[in-house]
Enzyme design. Structure first.
Site, PDB file in Angstrom:
ATOM      1  N   HIS A  93       4.804  -4.314  10.777  1.00 20.64           N
ATOM      2  CA  HIS A  93       5.406  -3.676  11.907  1.00 20.64           C
ATOM      3  C   HIS A  93       5.438  -4.634  13.124  1.00 20.64           C
ATOM      4  O   HIS A  93       4.565  -5.528  13.218  1.00 20.64           O
ATOM      5  CB  HIS A  93       4.449  -2.409  12.257  1.00 20.64           C
ATOM      6  N   HIS A 138       1.445   3.891   1.866  1.00 20.29           N
ATOM      7  CA  HIS A 138       2.062   4.745   2.805  1.00 20.29           C
ATOM      8  C   HIS A 138       3.613   4.837   2.842  1.00 20.29           C
ATOM      9  O   HIS A 138       4.322   3.956   2.499  1.00 20.29           O
ATOM     10  CB  HIS A 138       1.596   4.105   4.386  1.00 20.29           C
ATOM     11  N   ASP A 148       5.907   4.964   4.902  1.00 19.32           N
ATOM     12  CA  ASP A 148       6.871   4.099   5.526  1.00 19.32           C
ATOM     13  C   ASP A 148       7.131   2.498   4.763  1.00 19.32           C
ATOM     14  O   ASP A 148       7.849   1.503   5.289  1.00 19.32           O
ATOM     15  CB  ASP A 148       6.509   3.721   6.998  1.00 19.32           C
ATOM     16  N   HIS A 149       6.319   2.443   3.745  1.00 20.64           N
ATOM     17  CA  HIS A 149       6.324   0.936   2.893  1.00 20.64           C
ATOM     18  C   HIS A 149       6.709   1.364   1.682  1.00 20.64           C
ATOM     19  O   HIS A 149       7.253   0.561   0.881  1.00 20.64           O
ATOM     20  CB  HIS A 149       4.899   0.289   2.680  1.00 20.64           C
ATOM     21  N   HIS A 189      -7.353  -0.386   5.673  1.00 19.92           N
ATOM     22  CA  HIS A 189      -6.018   0.309   6.210  1.00 19.92           C
ATOM     23  C   HIS A 189      -6.028   1.458   5.150  1.00 19.92           C
ATOM     24  O   HIS A 189      -5.788   2.804   5.518  1.00 19.92           O
ATOM     25  CB  HIS A 189      -5.013  -0.501   6.675  1.00 19.92           C
ATOM     26  N   ASP A 201      -0.043  -3.696   6.209  1.00 19.73           N
ATOM     27  CA  ASP A 201      -0.538  -3.113   7.640  1.00 19.73           C
ATOM     28  C   ASP A 201      -2.075  -3.506   7.846  1.00 19.73           C
ATOM     29  O   ASP A 201      -2.981  -2.981   8.271  1.00 19.73           O
ATOM     30  CB  ASP A 201      -0.499  -1.679   7.591  1.00 19.73           C
ATOM     31  N   HIS A 211       0.970  -1.295   0.184  1.00 18.69           N
ATOM     32  CA  HIS A 211      -0.064  -0.192  -0.022  1.00 18.69           C
ATOM     33  C   HIS A 211       0.702   1.063   0.110  1.00 18.69           C
ATOM     34  O   HIS A 211       2.009   1.302   0.119  1.00 18.69           O
ATOM     35  CB  HIS A 211      -0.909   0.016   1.236  1.00 18.69           C
TER      36      HIS A 211
HETATM   37 FE    FE Z   1       3.142   1.021   8.153  1.00 20.01          FE
HETATM   38 ZN    ZN Z   2       0.439   1.545   6.488  1.00 16.88          ZN
END
Ligand code: FE
Ligand code: ZN
Length: 256
Positions: free
Chosen positions: A168, A57, A59-60, A111, A130, A55
């Site tokens: 995570h 985001h 942080d990915h 999410h 996530d 996805h």
């Molecule tokens: Fe994340």
């Molecule tokens: Zn995420």
């Protein structure tokens, strides 16, 4: 169990970037940061062939551009994604061949709306970003709680021996919350103890097994009488539907 080696690359404070390799070629899932990936590739003498994205985001996806520039690898990610465009865009039912192993794509919105998961039946693994965490699930940012529950329902139907590779390390916080929801779940107590020991030893608690998750993860237990009873006692449930139970647990966790 299959032929692929899967190991974590740590990023930021609690992200896992999953490295999939066969001793020669490698793929990474959700590289939020290129730096630790490049270091690992160099150390292990691996060539990066591909990047899988669950996805959009940051942080990915934050490391995608740099990794692509420095390795020339290809990218696979969800269609209609704010994080794209990717070399290969994926929708529900698409197949991705990773080092000779077939992964099928599951759409798991909730999410985020673009969220997908990569499932291999032969390796008995899923990379679910996530969506599902060990002992928990992702926050519902873009979708609705019923939509998230439907996505989790899809995951819950996979074989119980499926290993859950989430993005995570949120396990201890999740399990402490799970305990509020089900104070007398013995399976949960035993698993929490196991995970506390893993963390004391600086080991990941990921992956877990889907069949076990179904026994202690409150976000997969919308049909559990014990979960429903706690929610009722706490005045958090006025409707008996699965969606209402899931939504109430998600809202409670948001506030906890
Ligand atoms: Fe994340
Ligand atoms: Zn995420």
């Amino acid at each position: 169990m299959g032929s692929l080696t899967i190991s974590p690359i740590h990023a930021f404070s609690d992200n896992y970037i999953w490295l999939i390799h066969d001793e020669r070629e490698a793929y990474v899932v959700d590289p939020g940061d290129a730096v630790p990936v490049l270091a690992t590739l160099e150390q292990s003498q691996l060539t990066l062939s591909g990047i899988l994205i669950t996805h959009h985001h940051y942080d990915h996806t934050g490391g995608v551009a740099q990794l692509k520039n420095s390795t020339g690898c290809e990218t696979w990610g969800p269609e209609n994604s704010p994080g794209g465009p990717y070399d290969h865009t994926l929708h529900e039912g698409a197949d991705v061949n990773v080092l000779g192993v077939e992964f099928s794509v599951l759409a798991v919105p909730g999410h985020t709306l673009d969220h997908i998961a990569f499932y291999s039946e032969s390796e008995e693994v899923i990379f679910c970003g996530d969506t599902l965490f060990v002992g928990g699930c992702g926050r519902v940012f873009e979708g609705s709680p019923p939509q998230m529950r439907q996505s989790l329902e899809k995951l819950r139907q996979l074989p119980p021996q499926t290993r859950i590779f989430c993005a995570h390390e949120y396990t201890l916080a999740n399990l402490h919350f799970a305990r509020l929801v089900e104070p007398s779940n013995q399976r949960l107590e035993a698993f929490l103890e196991h995970c506390e020991q893993r963390r004391r030893d600086s080991l990941p608690t990921v992956p877990s097994l889907l069949g076990a998750e179904c026994e202690y993860n409150p976000f997969l237990r919308w049909d559990s009488p014990a979960v429903r009873a706690t929610l009722k006692e706490r005045g958090r449930l006025d409707d008996d539907t699965y969606d209402a139970v899931f939504t109430a647990v998600r809202e409670w966790k948001n506030q906890a």
